[in-house]
Design a protein around this motif. Structure first.
Motif, short mmCIF file in Angstrom:
data_model
loop_
_atom_site.label_atom_id
_atom_site.label_comp_id
_atom_site.label_asym_id
_atom_site.label_seq_id
_atom_site.Cartn_x
_atom_site.Cartn_y
_atom_site.Cartn_z
N PRO A 1 -49.14 71.22 52.83
CA PRO A 1 -48.51 72.12 53.80
C PRO A 1 -47.85 73.29 53.10
O PRO A 1 -47.07 73.12 52.17
N THR A 2 -48.19 74.49 53.51
CA THR A 2 -47.63 75.69 52.89
C THR A 2 -46.69 76.44 53.82
O THR A 2 -46.20 77.51 53.46
N TRP B 1 -39.30 72.68 50.98
CA TRP B 1 -40.34 72.55 49.97
C TRP B 1 -40.37 71.13 49.39
O TRP B 1 -41.43 70.63 49.02
N GLN B 2 -39.21 70.49 49.33
CA GLN B 2 -39.19 69.13 48.79
C GLN B 2 -39.94 68.16 49.72
O GLN B 2 -40.68 67.29 49.26
N GLN B 3 -39.75 68.32 51.02
CA GLN B 3 -40.47 67.47 51.96
C GLN B 3 -41.96 67.75 51.92
O GLN B 3 -42.78 66.83 52.07
N GLN B 4 -42.34 68.99 51.70
CA GLN B 4 -43.75 69.34 51.60
C GLN B 4 -44.39 68.67 50.38
O GLN B 4 -45.50 68.12 50.47
N LEU B 5 -43.71 68.69 49.26
CA LEU B 5 -44.24 68.05 48.06
C LEU B 5 -44.27 66.53 48.21
O LEU B 5 -45.18 65.86 47.71
N ARG B 6 -43.29 65.98 48.90
CA ARG B 6 -43.26 64.53 49.12
C ARG B 6 -44.46 64.12 50.00
O ARG B 6 -45.14 63.13 49.71
N ALA B 7 -44.70 64.88 51.06
CA ALA B 7 -45.83 64.58 51.95
C ALA B 7 -47.16 64.71 51.20
O ALA B 7 -48.07 63.90 51.37
N ASP C 1 -42.85 80.59 47.06
CA ASP C 1 -42.19 80.89 48.33
C ASP C 1 -40.83 80.20 48.42
O ASP C 1 -39.92 80.69 49.10
N ALA C 2 -40.69 79.06 47.74
CA ALA C 2 -39.42 78.33 47.76
C ALA C 2 -38.37 78.96 46.87
O ALA C 2 -37.19 78.62 46.96
N LEU D 1 -33.87 74.86 40.27
CA LEU D 1 -33.94 76.02 41.16
C LEU D 1 -32.55 76.51 41.53
O LEU D 1 -32.31 77.71 41.65
N HIS D 2 -31.61 75.58 41.72
CA HIS D 2 -30.25 75.93 42.11
C HIS D 2 -29.27 75.29 41.12
O HIS D 2 -28.62 74.29 41.43
#
Length: 271
Positions: free
Chosen positions: A91-92, A97-103, A151-152, A238-239
């Protein structure tokens, strides 16, 4: 119109003599159809079973005709890799972004378990070809993950490093999980379920002692725990936490003037 003839002895009407029917035409081949059949063969019997001759037999075609759709066995292997990776959903869109990488990690695991014989191709196949010459389908996950991370907020070079760490973890996890074979699922004793009773007790005391933990292995939970650790580290990169001043000489960035009462440089004085 010709009517069926009657039997002179019985008076019954005979069925007409069947006429030969045209032979059913085989469906037209395509590269996708050939690769799909090749993937099904590998899923069922492993990579060693794949050959042009065997694939031709599976499709009911002359093996020589398959070279129109795949140049050789190596091309078949590349095609199978693309076919599997095309099913990977990355998913882009979205803010997390963390949930996207987890999925994506769980989707990758599902694909690996569905096609375990293809996992060695996913790991080692790219080694045979420079990056820019690889099949485009094998590069799309890289492009999509880079887009997601940039993008993140990651710098492009950092996004590449993150991709390498992320996929290194995923490959390592699925290779480990595919080794978690259970010898006898009906056996209650952990040592016997995993076949660890065959190991010499004096040589492998720690491994044998971990039998209950190994027997209760949960691949999805193990993956999720590892992803949580990995993403936590990435988020910190990142932070980063703000640094705290240390020592009497620390001062805010861009501050102008003296430290401990020293005289400012003439260039720093207002005119």
């Amino acid at each position: 119109m010709h009517s069926p003839a009657a039997d002179p002895d019985t008076g019954s009407v005979e069925d007409p003599v069947p006429t030969p029917r045209a032979k059913a035409r085989k469906p037209r081949l395509s590269r996708e159809a050939v690769l799909t059949a090749a993937l099904a063969l590998v899923d069922a019997e492993g990579l060693d079973a794949l050959s042009m001759r065997r694939l031709g037999a599976e499709l009911g075609r002359d093996p020589m005709g398959l070279y129109r759709y795949a140049k050789n066995r190596a091309d078949l292997l590349d095609g199978i890799t693309e076919l599997v990776l095309d099913q990977l959903v990355i998913p882009t869109d979205g803010a997390d972004w963390q949930q996207q990488l987890r999925a994506t990690a769980h989707d990758f695991r599902d694909l690996a378990l569905a096609h375990p014989h293809v996992v060695p191709l996913l790991v080692t196949r790219p080694l045979s070809t420079p990056l820019g010459l690889r099949p485009l389908g094998t590069l799309r996950p890289l492009e999509n993950i880079l887009a997601l991370l940039i993008d993140a907020g990651f710098a492009p070079a950092d996004a590449l490093h993150v991709y390498r760490a992320y996929y290194g973890f995923l490959y390592g996890h699925v290779l480990n999980e595919l080794q978690e074979f259970v010898v006898d699922e009906q056996e209650n004793e952990s040592l016997l379920r995993l076949g660890l009773h065959r190991l010499p007790a004096r040589s492998f005391p720690r491994l044998r002692a971990l039998a209950p933990v190994l027997a209760d292995y949960d691949g999805a939970a193990e993956l999720d725990q590892g992803v949580t650790i990995l993403l936590g580290g990435l988020a910190a990169q990142l932070h980063p936490a703000p640094s705290t001043p240390s020592g009497p000489t620390a001062m805010p960035q861009g501050a102008v003037g003296s430290v401990s009462g020293s005289t400012p440089h003439p260039d720093q004085l207002e005119t």
